[in-house]
Design an enzyme around this catalytic site. Sequence first.
Site, PDB file in Angstrom:
ATOM      1  N   ARG A 145       0.829  -1.216   0.000  1.00  0.00           N
ATOM      2  CA  ARG A 145       0.000   0.000   0.000  1.00  0.00           C
ATOM      3  C   ARG A 145       0.863   1.266   0.000  1.00  0.00           C
ATOM      4  O   ARG A 145       0.373   2.354  -0.280  1.00  0.00           O
ATOM      5  CB  ARG A 145      -0.953   0.031   1.187  1.00  0.00           C
ATOM      6  CG  ARG A 145      -0.304   0.131   2.536  1.00  0.00           C
ATOM      7  CD  ARG A 145      -1.340   0.115   3.639  1.00  0.00           C
ATOM      8  NE  ARG A 145      -2.150   1.315   3.664  1.00  0.00           N
ATOM      9  CZ  ARG A 145      -1.755   2.468   4.210  1.00  0.00           C
ATOM     10  NH1 ARG A 145      -0.545   2.574   4.730  1.00  0.00           N
ATOM     11  NH2 ARG A 145      -2.565   3.506   4.217  1.00  0.00           N
ATOM     12  N   ASP A 192      -1.912   8.072   7.993  1.00  0.00           N
ATOM     13  CA  ASP A 192      -1.726   6.733   8.556  1.00  0.00           C
ATOM     14  C   ASP A 192      -1.484   6.810  10.057  1.00  0.00           C
ATOM     15  O   ASP A 192      -0.762   7.698  10.523  1.00  0.00           O
ATOM     16  CB  ASP A 192      -0.475   6.082   7.933  1.00  0.00           C
ATOM     17  CG  ASP A 192      -0.808   5.366   6.645  1.00  0.00           C
ATOM     18  OD1 ASP A 192      -2.002   5.319   6.298  1.00  0.00           O
ATOM     19  OD2 ASP A 192       0.113   4.871   5.984  1.00  0.00           O
TER      20      ASP A 192
END
Length: 239
Positions: free
Chosen positions: A154, A169
Amino acid sequence: MQIDVVTIFPEYLAPLRAALLGKAIDKGLISVGVHDLRDWTQDVHKAVDDSPYGGGPGMVMKADIWGPALDDVCTDETRLIVPTPAGRPFTQEVAHEYANESHLVFACGRYEGIDQRVVDDAARRVRVDEVSIGDYVLVGGEVAVLAIVEAVARLLPGVLGNPKSHAEDSFQDGLLEGPSYTRPEVWRELAVPDVLRSGNHRLINRWRRDQSLARTFERRPDLLESLPAEAFDKHDRAL
Ligand SMILES: Nc1ccccc1-c1cnco1
């Protein structure tokens, strides 16, 4: 990026080709090879393990099977990753390291692990990482490989639809993400925090930062200890 996985349960790695990773593979961003360790056995029983020297429970995977397998799969560019409960912690920082590699090979150990000489010998030719995804005992390394590959893939350019996703994140700023909400505005008499509907983005950012700090303090105080003081001042001053 080329990813190769050596395992005695190739079917365990089927999810690698699903969803997010499937798209990355279709786009040619990642190519994945899954290899059955038993293809390197010579005996009729296709034995891959034997009893541990020194006695003790369980079985140890054989160096004279793993060695030829890794000789065939690894190249000079390879970063060999061996998931093991005895490994260094796999973290977001390590995920970023792996995302910069051109060739990752994963060796999935089962039973009581792989004969240590496999790692010692491989380290003569390639970079070897023994990594743990957490302090618990799995039956084998395959689940760890799925987690590591997803965390790494990712991060590759073009894999995630919105590249800005990395910025928010969890762990990206060293803290846990705070709570998220979406419609409806009230659900089972639980309302979305007013600040998130205020349209005041300075207040929203401040609220989110406070939630993130509070959640980290409550659930992972260890993360706060390892953050440099300026990580707080710089970001908080900007809010
Ligand atoms: N428990 C295990 C057994 C076999 C291979 C890896 C692991 C592992 C990796 N990270 C935590 O555990």
